[in-house]
Design a protein around this motif. Structure first.
Motif, PDB file in Angstrom:
ATOM      1  N   PRO A  85     -31.558  68.905   9.421  1.00  0.00           N
ATOM      2  CA  PRO A  85     -32.542  68.727   8.341  1.00  0.00           C
ATOM      3  C   PRO A  85     -33.702  67.807   8.712  1.00  0.00           C
ATOM      4  N   LEU A  86     -34.832  68.061   8.062  1.00  0.00           N
ATOM      5  CA  LEU A  86     -35.975  67.157   8.145  1.00  0.00           C
ATOM      6  C   LEU A  86     -35.866  66.130   7.025  1.00  0.00           C
ATOM      7  N   VAL A  87     -36.044  64.869   7.372  1.00  0.00           N
ATOM      8  CA  VAL A  87     -36.020  63.786   6.378  1.00  0.00           C
ATOM      9  C   VAL A  87     -37.402  63.154   6.332  1.00  0.00           C
ATOM     10  N   TYR A 376     -51.672  66.848   9.450  1.00  0.00           N
ATOM     11  CA  TYR A 376     -50.588  67.531  10.163  1.00  0.00           C
ATOM     12  C   TYR A 376     -49.287  66.757   9.938  1.00  0.00           C
ATOM     13  N   ALA A 377     -48.194  67.440  10.151  1.00  0.00           N
ATOM     14  CA  ALA A 377     -46.890  66.791  10.031  1.00  0.00           C
ATOM     15  C   ALA A 377     -46.523  66.170  11.368  1.00  0.00           C
ATOM     16  N   LEU A 378     -46.087  64.934  11.323  1.00  0.00           N
ATOM     17  CA  LEU A 378     -45.618  64.240  12.519  1.00  0.00           C
ATOM     18  C   LEU A 378     -44.098  64.183  12.453  1.00  0.00           C
ATOM     19  N   VAL A 379     -43.437  64.851  13.400  1.00  0.00           N
ATOM     20  CA  VAL A 379     -41.975  64.953  13.391  1.00  0.00           C
ATOM     21  C   VAL A 379     -41.398  64.239  14.602  1.00  0.00           C
ATOM     22  N   ALA A 380     -40.596  63.205  14.350  1.00  0.00           N
ATOM     23  CA  ALA A 380     -39.888  62.495  15.418  1.00  0.00           C
ATOM     24  C   ALA A 380     -38.483  63.063  15.519  1.00  0.00           C
ATOM     25  N   LEU A 381     -38.106  63.486  16.713  1.00  0.00           N
ATOM     26  CA  LEU A 381     -36.767  64.034  16.903  1.00  0.00           C
ATOM     27  C   LEU A 381     -35.738  62.903  16.947  1.00  0.00           C
ATOM     28  N   SER A 382     -34.722  63.007  16.096  1.00  0.00           N
ATOM     29  CA  SER A 382     -33.653  62.014  16.060  1.00  0.00           C
ATOM     30  C   SER A 382     -32.468  62.581  16.826  1.00  0.00           C
ATOM     31  N   THR A 383     -32.200  62.026  17.987  1.00  0.00           N
ATOM     32  CA  THR A 383     -31.285  62.671  18.924  1.00  0.00           C
ATOM     33  C   THR A 383     -29.840  62.202  18.839  1.00  0.00           C
TER      34      THR A 383
END
Length: 436
Positions: A85-87, A376-383
């Motif tokens: 999911p995106l948070v 724009y959407a800035l999405v940081a990947l949580s690994t």
């Protein structure tokens, strides 16, 4: 689909051979002959598909008819059976939670897919498949769980002594009898060098059926493209169609997968390679020579890589054209002090706890936005789940992490590991004389 070596585009192998060989004999890395573009209607209506439906469409696009559709769908359904999911954070950015799988890390996507692909191709063979994997933290746990109980497989995990977290070590050393953990008295780069040397050892390969579970294996990269498409579909549902991905980067497999996704038609505005003190790529993109170094230990240990293997794939993808690469990718580096400060900032603003790798991705994203304002959407990947790094968090934050029950179960199991030096001779002897 056929695959070539980054060191030679004149010869090709089928998908099955690329999966099991892991590395070409010329010591390059396998790349797809072409990356077919998904049809525009699929991208346009991507928000109407489920995660597994998206994953199947993407996998089918790049694998082709190497695996029949019904079998591929089964593999996908077994791989993508948890969410990503995106948070949304209060600053307008997003965290893409890739740690919802069994090992609590994004590596679950690649490890589960790869184990099932290998099982599919080898189900009629009685020969033991020896899977080697070097890990700086999360890969090994995901691979261990992905291959646990898989018939005719034996997995050897190499991890650097004292450089993985306690929970990561539990995930590496408390598995079934077909999983073997080797604690190497060195760095991740030493572990990776031992694995690569094994694959290039003709004598060893005559005696053992070796393959790799690291991101040098092309079957690890393919499923990592899935969640880029899925993240985009979640944004489209919110009416957002421009996205920048900030990717925590160590061995650069995750970022390579994102660039594959773009070649398949995913509309991504930009990528950011977020690194810790192991800053080989940021220095290179800033104009310095590409110079590998001994890995530096940091709080974000899964990114402690001084010689990122997948960078060769990225350069190949752009035909060695640095100017073209820089249009799609920037890179930044952050210290442990900055990482801790970012963890605190996100927590006290959002009551949300990010792991140190995610914190670096968030930092790099904030820096990019400050220089490149826009809609724009800035999405940081949580690994990885934050519970895997209990010693990293400042007082007042760490105690608020909700530890999954699966971790508590691990603490009840017996740990099994063997300490080895960085000697290849010692490692080879171990492989040739496996303990019962």
């Amino acid at each position: 689909m056929r695959f070539y070596s980054t060191n030679s585009k004149q010869s090709f192998v089928p998908f099955r051979e690329a999966v099991f060989a892991s590395l070409p004999k010329d010591k390059g890395l396998y790349m797809p002959e072409s990356i077919p573009t998904l049809d525009e209607e699929f991208i346009k209506n991507i928000d109407q598909y489920s995660f597994s439906e998206i994953a199947f469409k993407v996998a089918e696009n790049i694998i082709g008819d190497d695996i029949p559709s019904a079998d591929l769908k089964r593999i996908i359904d077994e791989t993508v059976n948890f969410d990503a999911p995106l948070v949304a954070l209060k600053d307008g950015s997003y965290i893409l939670e890739l740690f919802q799988g069994p090992s609590l890390a994004f590596k679950d996507f690649g490890a589960r897919f790869m184990s099932r692909v290998m099982a599919y191709f080898s189900e009629k063979s009685n020969q033991t498949l020896d899977v080697l994997v070097a890990t700086s933290g999360d890969t090994g746990g995901a691979v261990a769980l992905g291959f646990t109980g898989v018939p005719n497989t034996r997995v050897t995990i190499l991890f650097p002594k004292g450089k993985v977290s306690p929970i990561q070590e539990l995930q590496l050393c408390t598995n079934d009898s077909n999983i073997h953990a080797l604690e190497i008295d060195g760095t991740f780069d030493d572990c990776q060098a031992l694995v690569k040397k094994a694959f290039n050892d003709d004598d060893l390969n005559e005696k053992l059926n070796l393959t790799s579970a690291n991101s040098i294996n092309i079957s690890r990269l393919i499923p990592q493209t899935f969640y880029y498409f899925y993240a985009y579909s979640q944004l489209v549902k919110q009416g957002i169609k421009d996205v920048v991905f900030s990717v925590p980067s160590g061995n650069f497999g995750n970022l390579t997968a994102g660039l594959f996704a773009v070649r398949m038609g995913l509309p991504v505005k930009h990528f950011i390679a977020a690194t810790n003190a192991n800053d080989v790529v940021p220095r290179f993109l800033s104009g310095e020579a590409y110079e590998t170094r001994t890995a530096i230990a940091t709080l974000s240990n899964a990114m402690d890589v001084g010689n990122p293997s997948n960078w060769d794939r990225i350069m190949d993808l752009f035909n060695q054209d640095i100017s073209a690469l820089k249009k799609q990718l920037t890179a930044d580096t952050y210290s442990d002090k900055q990482t801790t400060a970012a963890i605190e900032e996100v927590y006290y603003k959002d009551q949300y706890i990010v792991c140190p790798h995610t914190a670096i991705a968030w930092l790099a994203g904030q820096a990019y936005r400050s220089k490149n304002p826009g809609d724009y959407a800035l999405v940081a990947l949580s690994t990885a789940h934050p519970c895997k790094f209990p010693d990293v968090f400042p007082k007042g934050i760490g105690e608020n992490i909700k530890v999954p029950e699966s971790v508590n179960e691990l603490r009840k199991r017996e740990q099994k590991k063997q300490l080895l030096s960085t000697s290849y001779t010692e490692f080879k002897n171990y492989l040739l004389n496996y303990p019962a």
